[in-house]
Design a protein around this motif. Structure first.
Motif, mmCIF file in Angstrom:
data_model
loop_
_atom_site.group_PDB
_atom_site.id
_atom_site.type_symbol
_atom_site.label_atom_id
_atom_site.label_comp_id
_atom_site.label_asym_id
_atom_site.label_seq_id
_atom_site.Cartn_x
_atom_site.Cartn_y
_atom_site.Cartn_z
ATOM 1 N N ARG A 496 0.836 -1.210 0.000
ATOM 2 C CA ARG A 496 0.000 0.000 0.000
ATOM 3 C C ARG A 496 0.864 1.250 0.000
ATOM 4 N N LEU A 497 1.988 1.217 0.770
ATOM 5 C CA LEU A 497 2.889 2.373 0.813
ATOM 6 C C LEU A 497 3.860 2.385 -0.360
ATOM 7 N N ASN A 498 3.742 1.384 -1.223
ATOM 8 C CA ASN A 498 4.611 1.303 -2.403
ATOM 9 C C ASN A 498 6.087 1.315 -1.998
ATOM 10 N N LEU A 499 6.420 0.503 -0.989
ATOM 11 C CA LEU A 499 7.800 0.433 -0.518
ATOM 12 C C LEU A 499 8.643 -0.383 -1.489
ATOM 13 N N GLY A 500 9.943 -0.107 -1.514
ATOM 14 C CA GLY A 500 10.847 -0.765 -2.445
ATOM 15 C C GLY A 500 10.855 -2.274 -2.292
ATOM 16 N N GLN A 501 10.744 -3.013 -3.397
ATOM 17 C CA GLN A 501 10.792 -4.482 -3.461
ATOM 18 C C GLN A 501 9.558 -5.152 -2.870
ATOM 19 N N ALA A 502 8.599 -4.372 -2.327
ATOM 20 C CA ALA A 502 7.433 -4.990 -1.690
ATOM 21 C C ALA A 502 6.510 -5.628 -2.719
ATOM 22 N N ALA A 503 6.383 -5.020 -3.885
ATOM 23 C CA ALA A 503 5.459 -5.551 -4.889
ATOM 24 C C ALA A 503 5.890 -6.922 -5.379
ATOM 25 N N ALA A 504 7.192 -7.164 -5.460
ATOM 26 C CA ALA A 504 7.696 -8.439 -5.982
ATOM 27 C C ALA A 504 7.893 -9.482 -4.892
ATOM 28 N N ALA A 505 7.662 -9.105 -3.650
ATOM 29 C CA ALA A 505 7.912 -10.034 -2.542
ATOM 30 C C ALA A 505 6.682 -10.888 -2.278
ATOM 31 N N ASP A 506 6.908 -12.153 -1.956
ATOM 32 C CA ASP A 506 5.809 -13.029 -1.556
ATOM 33 C C ASP A 506 5.342 -12.702 -0.148
ATOM 34 N N GLU A 507 6.285 -12.253 0.681
ATOM 35 C CA GLU A 507 5.936 -11.979 2.072
ATOM 36 C C GLU A 507 6.919 -10.987 2.653
ATOM 37 N N VAL A 508 6.403 -10.065 3.452
ATOM 38 C CA VAL A 508 7.221 -9.138 4.240
ATOM 39 C C VAL A 508 7.030 -9.533 5.702
ATOM 40 N N ARG A 509 8.147 -9.875 6.407
ATOM 41 C CA ARG A 509 8.034 -10.387 7.759
ATOM 42 C C ARG A 509 9.185 -9.894 8.631
ATOM 43 N N ILE A 510 9.072 -10.218 9.913
ATOM 44 C CA ILE A 510 10.113 -9.883 10.879
ATOM 45 C C ILE A 510 10.943 -11.127 11.124
ATOM 46 N N SER A 511 12.260 -10.977 11.053
ATOM 47 C CA SER A 511 13.177 -12.077 11.351
ATOM 48 C C SER A 511 13.581 -11.990 12.814
ATOM 49 N N LEU A 512 13.257 -13.051 13.584
ATOM 50 C CA LEU A 512 13.646 -13.064 14.986
ATOM 51 C C LEU A 512 15.159 -13.150 15.140
ATOM 52 N N ALA A 513 15.819 -13.858 14.237
ATOM 53 C CA ALA A 513 17.272 -14.009 14.325
ATOM 54 C C ALA A 513 17.976 -12.677 14.080
ATOM 55 N N GLN A 514 17.485 -11.896 13.096
ATOM 56 C CA GLN A 514 18.129 -10.632 12.750
ATOM 57 C C GLN A 514 17.512 -9.438 13.474
ATOM 58 N N LEU A 515 16.312 -9.624 14.034
ATOM 59 C CA LEU A 515 15.549 -8.511 14.609
ATOM 60 C C LEU A 515 15.449 -7.377 13.601
ATOM 61 N N ASN A 516 14.990 -7.745 12.430
ATOM 62 C CA ASN A 516 14.844 -6.768 11.361
ATOM 63 C C ASN A 516 13.822 -7.295 10.368
ATOM 64 N N VAL A 517 13.490 -6.443 9.427
ATOM 65 C CA VAL A 517 12.527 -6.810 8.386
ATOM 66 C C VAL A 517 13.251 -7.541 7.266
ATOM 67 N N VAL A 518 12.635 -8.616 6.782
ATOM 68 C CA VAL A 518 13.153 -9.341 5.622
ATOM 69 C C VAL A 518 12.012 -9.569 4.649
ATOM 70 N N LEU A 519 12.342 -9.611 3.370
ATOM 71 C CA LEU A 519 11.375 -9.872 2.314
ATOM 72 C C LEU A 519 11.652 -11.248 1.738
ATOM 73 N N ARG A 520 10.620 -12.087 1.682
ATOM 74 C CA ARG A 520 10.773 -13.420 1.096
ATOM 75 C C ARG A 520 10.352 -13.354 -0.365
ATOM 76 N N ARG A 521 11.277 -13.670 -1.247
ATOM 77 C CA ARG A 521 11.061 -13.606 -2.689
ATOM 78 C C ARG A 521 11.412 -14.945 -3.318
ATOM 79 N N PRO A 522 10.966 -15.177 -4.537
ATOM 80 C CA PRO A 522 11.376 -16.423 -5.222
ATOM 81 C C PRO A 522 12.891 -16.513 -5.380
ATOM 82 N N ALA A 523 13.559 -15.367 -5.513
ATOM 83 C CA ALA A 523 15.013 -15.370 -5.691
ATOM 84 C C ALA A 523 15.764 -15.508 -4.376
ATOM 85 N N GLY A 524 15.057 -15.483 -3.256
ATOM 86 C CA GLY A 524 15.724 -15.598 -1.966
ATOM 87 C C GLY A 524 15.292 -14.494 -1.018
ATOM 88 N N ARG A 525 15.719 -14.598 0.232
ATOM 89 C CA ARG A 525 15.351 -13.615 1.254
ATOM 90 C C ARG A 525 16.157 -12.331 1.057
#
Length: 649
Positions: A496-525
């Protein structure tokens, strides 16, 4: 728990405080120009919630404010926390009041220090519903256990200006020592994936594993002692034989004779003999010193006698020579009468000094003969004295040789004694080992081995039972499942906010290991650290924290129901801006979309989530103006800010 109002009390004791009130369960916007105190609001709230080390600026707050107060709501009840201006780097003093919906800020002259931050945190934690949860780190971890409280929950409720635009960290104070690990340890609890029961089971599992290892070591040690008893006993018998405690030990020892031989070696006396008394050695050394002094003195006396003898011989030799010369005058016969001794007999010339007369020479010759006879009578006395000194010196030398021989014998005796003592000490050491082996062999029985084996089986069964319970908990998998539920909000909001890489990502989530946002894509995290632009960093921080608080609200988790954001639109304005309303070329559509998302999330919570934003932006839309709680821009020609203008006068 939501914030009702914030109050500042002047240091001069004025009764009425400076109060900033918030709307519960809605979007609250505090806007204004730079350097009006917007960013300090978040620090003050954090301080009033029990933080020991505030991060407040030096001017003008520190020069004017004496007390900070926060009024919070828990539905139908309220709680007031008041903190004094810190006089140093930290303070724990506080004032706490609780009451119903009528509770409000007291007058300045009513403030009293009657509590501390531990009371603030314990009461806030209890009212939030945080269970009595003593977090136990995994077995072997270097960090210490701690009690979960509002201190960890508050880390999920703040985003300072430098944090909301940080691509490497997602949470409040995450970059400080120990905070990152504390968030990793407690986020599963606040998500509902872990609780006191799971922590207790993990702690019990750690204790059971330690007990199992201890039982295993005890059984192995006992088995080794039982299996190696004969081998160690034979080795001790060989050592005892080498030190003279035993003799004629067979090459192959009958196991039945081993206890008898060990007792025999143990019965041999190994008392250590004492060395010769030290006073004997000292007496010989003292005698040697005295004899050397005597020998040296006699040598000096002999040398002196020899010098006298040499000088006497030289003197008598000279007397013989002169006497012989004078005696030659007797060949000339008697002196002629009338001879003038003042005239030369050859040339008849007068002499400067008269020659001695014949009578004078005769008298001199007589005197020399007397002296020579006297000197010759002293020689036998000197010779006798020298022989006496030589005899005494030889006697002293003989006594020195005898003394040296006695010292050598004493040293040899001491060396033999030391060797004997070493041997006796080695024998005593071997006897000690034999006694220890006999005791250990007597203490260990087949029943003991059986009992240790049963203890190990029981410890293994206990550890296996607890391991099954812990495996059933699977906190990590449950946390990831709940973060997937959080990602269900994050992903559409990022698009909705048209953030970078969000449109091509399958999922936007929080990584507990990194304590940061990661995008899950077909090409990798794709982590946030690899996404550019401060606009994207702020946007992903917004959707992550909005999604987390939406999840906390829906699942009734014990986290405060407010989110404070400082400068979420900073990426759209110049680095040093006075007033965002004067910027014409900013991406106002993107700024508006950020605030619209904040408004929609607050509205969809049905009063369950309070969002407080401090920002430069001041949008003209009616919904934005209705959300304003403070507008710190000049009004009627007077300065308008957190600290009133009359406080600075």
């Amino acid at each position: 728990m939501q914030l009702i109002a914030l109050a500042l009390y002047h240091r001069d004791g004025r009764p009425e405080p400076r109060v900033i009130r918030f709307r519960l369960g809605a979007l609250n916007i505090l806007t204004g120009e730079s350097e009006t105190g917007k960013s300090e609001v978040l620090d003050i709230v954090d301080y009033c919630l029990g933080r020991k080390q505030p991060n407040l600026p030096d001017e003008p707050i520190d020069q004017t404010v004496g007390w900070y107060a926060l009024l919070v709501s828990f539905g139908t009840s309220r709680m007031l926390t008041v903190r004094p201006r810190p006089s140093g780097a930290s303070t724990i003093k506080a004032m706490v009041r609780t009451g119903d919906e009528t509770l409000d800020f007291p007058r300045g002259d009513e403030l009293r220090l009657d509590s501390d931050v531990s009371v603030i945190r314990s009461q806030l934690s209890a009212r939030l519903g945080i269970e009595d949860f003593h977090f136990q780190p995994p077995t072997g971890a270097a960090r210490a256990a701690f009690d979960v409280s509002i201190g960890q929950a508050a880390l999920l409720c703040f985003q300072k200006q430098g944090e909301i635009a940080n691509q490497g960290a997602l949470f409040h104070r995450q970059s400080e020592d120990g905070i990152q690990q504390a968030i990793k340890d407690t986020l599963p609890y606040f998500l509902g994936a872990a609780g006191p029961e799971q922590a207790l089971r993990r702690h019990q599992l750690g204790q059971a594993l330690r007990a199992q290892r201890a039982a295993q070591r005890a059984l192995e040690d006992a088995s080794r002692r039982q299996e190696g008893t004969d081998t160690r006993a034979v080795a001790l018998l060989r050592l005892a034989e080498s030190e003279g405690l035993l003799s004629d030990v067979p090459v192959t020892v009958d196991p039945r004779r081993i206890p008898q031989l060990l007792d025999q070696a143990l019965s041999v006396s190994s008392a250590v003999e004492q060395a010769a008394p030290a006073d004997r050695r000292q007496a010989l050394q003292d005698e040697r010193r005295i004899l050397r002094e005597q020998w040296q003195q006699l040598g000096d006396a002999l040398a002196l006698v020899d010098r006298w003898h040499e000088q006497g011989q030289a003197y008598t030799g000279e007397l013989h020579l002169q006497l012989n010369r004078l005696k030659t005058l007797d060949l000339l016969g008697p002196a002629q009468p009338g001879h003038d001794s003042g005239t030369c007999p050859l040339c008849t010339q007068p002499l400067p000094e008269p020659d001695p007369s014949a009578a004078d020479i005769t008298e001199l010759t007589s005197n020399l003969s007397v002296e020579l006879e006297h000197a010759q009578t002293l020689q036998p006395v000197r010779d006798e004295h020298r022989r006496s000194l030589q005899v005494q010196r030889d006697a002293a030398a003989e006594r020195l040789r005898l003394n040296s021989a006695q010292l050598r014998d004493l040293n040899a005796s001491d060396e033999r004694m030391r060797s004997l003592q070493d041997q006796q000490l080695r024998a005593a050491y071997i006897q000690g080992r034999i006694a220890q082996e006999i005791t250990a062999a007597g203490q260990l029985s087949p029943d003991d081995i059986s009992g240790l084996r049963n203890e190990l089986v029981l410890a293994q069964e206990r550890a296996e039972q607890l391991q099954e319970l812990v495996d059933e908990d699977d906190i990590t998998a449950e946390t990831e499942r709940r973060l997937t539920d959080v990602a269900a909000y994050m992903t559409p909001w990022a698009r909705r906010l048209n953030l970078g890489q969000a449109a091509a990502a399958d999922e936007v989530r929080i990584s507990l290991a990194q304590l940061n946002v990661v995008l899950r894509r077909p090409a990798g995290r794709l982590p946030l650290t690899r996404i550019g632009s401060a606009k994207n960093w702020i946007g992903y921080h917004l959707v992550a924290h909005l999604a987390l608080h939406t999840y906390f609200l829906q699942h009734q988790r014990p986290v405060p129901r407010f989110l404070m954001l400082d400068q979420p639109t900073q990426a759209f304005f110049p680095e040093k801006i006075r007033d965002a309303t004067t910027v014409q070329d900013a991406d106002w559509a993107a700024v508006t979309s950020y605030f619209e998302l904040l408004r929609d999330v607050a509205d969809s919570s049905d009063g369950g989530l309070q969002i407080i934003v401090c920002d430069h932006a001041n949008l003209p839309e009616q919904w934005f103006q209705e959300a304003l709680v403070e507008n710190w821009r000049p009004r009627d020609g007077r300065r308008n800010a957190l600290i009133p203008e009359d406080w600075l006068e």
